[in-house]
Design an enzyme around this catalytic site. Structure first.
Site, PDB file in Angstrom:
ATOM      1  N   ASN A 146      65.743  58.185  26.065  1.00 26.50           N
ATOM      2  CA  ASN A 146      65.296  59.130  27.082  1.00 26.50           C
ATOM      3  C   ASN A 146      66.224  59.116  28.280  1.00 26.50           C
ATOM      4  OD1 ASN A 146      63.164  59.487  25.345  1.00 26.50           O
ATOM      5  ND2 ASN A 146      61.736  58.231  26.534  1.00 26.50           N
TER       6      ASN A 146
ATOM      7  N   ASP B 153      65.004  60.621  31.192  1.00 22.32           N
ATOM      8  CA  ASP B 153      64.112  61.095  32.261  1.00 22.32           C
ATOM      9  C   ASP B 153      63.937  60.106  33.417  1.00 22.32           C
ATOM     10  OD1 ASP B 153      61.277  60.671  29.980  1.00 22.32           O
ATOM     11  OD2 ASP B 153      62.223  59.176  31.277  1.00 22.32           O
TER      12      ASP B 153
ATOM     13  N   HIS C 158      71.406  57.329  25.883  1.00 19.59           N
ATOM     14  CA  HIS C 158      71.818  58.734  25.956  1.00 19.59           C
ATOM     15  C   HIS C 158      72.058  59.201  27.384  1.00 19.59           C
ATOM     16  CE1 HIS C 158      69.854  59.587  21.768  1.00 19.59           C
ATOM     17  NE2 HIS C 158      70.949  58.854  21.695  1.00 19.59           N
TER      18      HIS C 158
ATOM     19  N   CYS D 199      81.824  64.186  37.204  1.00 17.90           N
ATOM     20  CA  CYS D 199      82.810  65.244  37.398  1.00 17.90           C
ATOM     21  C   CYS D 199      83.660  65.427  36.143  1.00 17.90           C
ATOM     22  CB  CYS D 199      83.715  64.894  38.588  1.00 17.90           C
ATOM     23  SG  CYS D 199      84.983  66.142  38.840  1.00 17.90           S
TER      24      CYS D 199
ATOM     25  N   CYS E 291      87.682  64.645  37.829  1.00 21.61           N
ATOM     26  CA  CYS E 291      88.156  63.301  38.227  1.00 21.61           C
ATOM     27  C   CYS E 291      87.280  62.187  37.656  1.00 21.61           C
ATOM     28  CB  CYS E 291      88.186  63.217  39.757  1.00 21.61           C
ATOM     29  SG  CYS E 291      86.557  63.329  40.544  1.00 21.61           S
TER      30      CYS E 291
ATOM     31  N   CYS F  36      87.177  66.884  44.025  1.00 21.27           N
ATOM     32  CA  CYS F  36      88.253  67.691  43.412  1.00 21.27           C
ATOM     33  C   CYS F  36      87.785  69.101  43.073  1.00 21.27           C
ATOM     34  CB  CYS F  36      88.769  66.977  42.150  1.00 21.27           C
ATOM     35  SG  CYS F  36      87.635  67.066  40.769  1.00 21.27           S
TER      36      CYS F  36
ATOM     37  N   GLY G  65      57.550  56.344  19.884  1.00 20.64           N
ATOM     38  CA  GLY G  65      57.732  57.745  20.265  1.00 20.64           C
ATOM     39  C   GLY G  65      59.078  58.343  19.957  1.00 20.64           C
ATOM     40  N   THR G  66      59.636  57.968  18.762  1.00 20.81           N
ATOM     41  CA  THR G  66      60.867  58.643  18.358  1.00 20.81           C
ATOM     42  C   THR G  66      60.744  59.098  16.911  1.00 20.81           C
ATOM     43  OG1 THR G  66      63.289  58.478  18.156  1.00 20.81           O
ATOM     44  CG2 THR G  66      62.031  56.487  17.659  1.00 20.81           C
TER      45      THR G  66
ATOM     46  N   PRO H 232      52.100  59.036  16.653  1.00 18.40           N
ATOM     47  CA  PRO H 232      50.970  59.726  16.012  1.00 18.40           C
ATOM     48  C   PRO H 232      51.330  60.292  14.635  1.00 18.40           C
ATOM     49  CG  PRO H 232      51.552  60.792  18.115  1.00 18.40           C
ATOM     50  CD  PRO H 232      52.499  59.683  17.893  1.00 18.40           C
TER      51      PRO H 232
END
Ligand code: APR
Length: 249
Positions: free
Chosen positions: A105, A107, A122, A130, A133, A154, A191-192, A218
Site C-alpha cells: 500500500n 496510502d 510500492h 523529480c 534531478c 529544476c 488483504g491482498t 474475505p
C-alpha cells in the site's frame, strides 16, 4: 474458532512478518484495486499507473493520484492497522521476538497508525520525485496547488514516488523484505489478492524456509491453498482487539 487458532499461532511465534495489501485499508473507506468496487474496475491500470501513461498525459495521471490523495486524506487507520501496531510492540518485547511489516500500500495508513518497522514495497503516494534531478520530498497538500506539479529546483515534472507497472521495486526495500520473509517463523498475509509479483512471492519464501502461513481475506486467493490457516474475514473485524486476546507465550 479460526481467530482462536490465530491467537495460538501468534503466541508461539518468535519472528512475525506481515504482508498487507489494499484490503487492509478497505474498512477505512479506501477502494481496493480488483474488488467489485475496485479501482481497476473503473480505470485501466495501463492508462494511469505506468511510465508510458505518465509520459503521454502527466496531467491525467496526476488528476487520478490527486483524487486518491483526497480519499486517503479523509480516511483514518482502522482496527487492523492498530492491531499491527500492538503486535509490533508485543513481538518487540518478546525474548528473541522480531516483527516486520511489508506493505504494498502507498496510502500511509500504517505510518499514521504508528507502525515503526515498515517496508514500503510500492512506494508512498505522499512522496514526490523529480523526473529531472531526482530530488524527492514528502508532500501532504490536499488539494495539490497545481497539476501536474513541477520541481522548484529544476522545473521538471514531479511524479508520485510509487512503483508503476513495468517498474522495479526499490532494491534496498526488496532485499530487506526477502530477508525478513525467509527468516520468519510466522507469515501473516492480510488483504491482498496475491496476484502482483514480486510481492506475492514473499509468503512462498517464508513457507519454503519452514515458516507457517496465515491468510486473512474475505475471499480466496492463490495463496489460500498454501496457508496453514486461511481466515475468511475482513481485516478490522478479525484483528480488532487481537493483542488483548493472545495468550502469554
Ligand atoms: N479485509 C481484508 N481483505 C479485504 C477486505 C477487507 N475488509 N476487503 C477486500 N479484501 C481483499 C480482497 O478480497 C482482495 O483479495 O483485499 C484484496 C485486494 O486485492 P487487490 O485489489 O488486488 O489489491 P492488492 O492485492 O493490494 O494489489 C496489489 O496491485 O494494482 C497494484 O500496486 C497495486 O499494490 C497494488 C498491487
Amino acid at each position: 474458532m479460526e481467530t482462536t487458532d490465530l491467537e495460538a499461532f501468534l503466541s508461539r511465534a518468535k519472528a512475525l512478518c506481515v504482508l498487507t495489501g489494499s484490503g487492509i485499508s478497505q474498512e477505512s473507506g479506501i477502494p481496493t484495486f480488483r474488488g467489485n468496487d475496485g479501482l481497476w474496475k473503473q480505470y485501466r491500470a495501463e492508462v494511469l499507473a505506468t511510465p508510458g501513461a505518465f509520459a503521454r498525459d502527466p496531467k491525467l495521471v496526476w488528476e487520478w493520484y490527486a483524487w486518491r490523495r483526497e480519499i486517503i486524506h479523509r480516511a483514518q487507520p482502522n482496527a487492523a492497522h492498530q492491531a499491527l501496531v500492538e503486535l509490533e510492540a508485543e513481538f518487540s518485547a518478546r525474548p528473541g521476538g522480531r516483527f516486520a511489516l511489508l506493505t504494498q500500500n502507498v496510502d500511509g495508513l500504517h505510518e499514521r497508525a504508528g507502525t515503526g518497522n515498515l517496508i514500503r514495497l510500492h512506494g508512498d503516494i505522499w512522496r514526490l520525485r523529480c523526473t529531472g534531478c531526482g530530488a524527492e520530498r514528502q508532500d501532504y497538500s490536499v488539494p495539490l496547488d497545481r497539476l501536474p506539479p513541477h520541481c522548484s529546483f529544476c522545473f521538471s515534472l514531479l511524479r508520485p514516488a510509487v512503483v508503476w507497472f513495468g517498474e522495479s521495486l526499490p532494491q534496498e526495500e526488496w532485499a530487506r523484505a526477502a530477508d525478513v520473509s525467509a527468516s520468519a517463523d510466522l507469515f501473516l498475509v492480510i488483504g491482498t489478492s496475491a496476484l502482483v509479483q514480486p510481492a506475492a512471492s514473499l509468503p512462498l519464501l517464508a513457507k519454503q524456509n519452514g515458516g507457517l502461513l496465515i491468510e486473512i481475506n474475505p475471499a480466496p486467493t492463490p495463496l489460500s491453498g498454501l496457508a496453514d490457516l486461511a481466515i475468511r474475514g475482513k481485516a478490522a473485524e478479525v484483528l480488532g482487539g487481537l493483542s488483548s486476546r493472545i495468550p502469554d507465550a
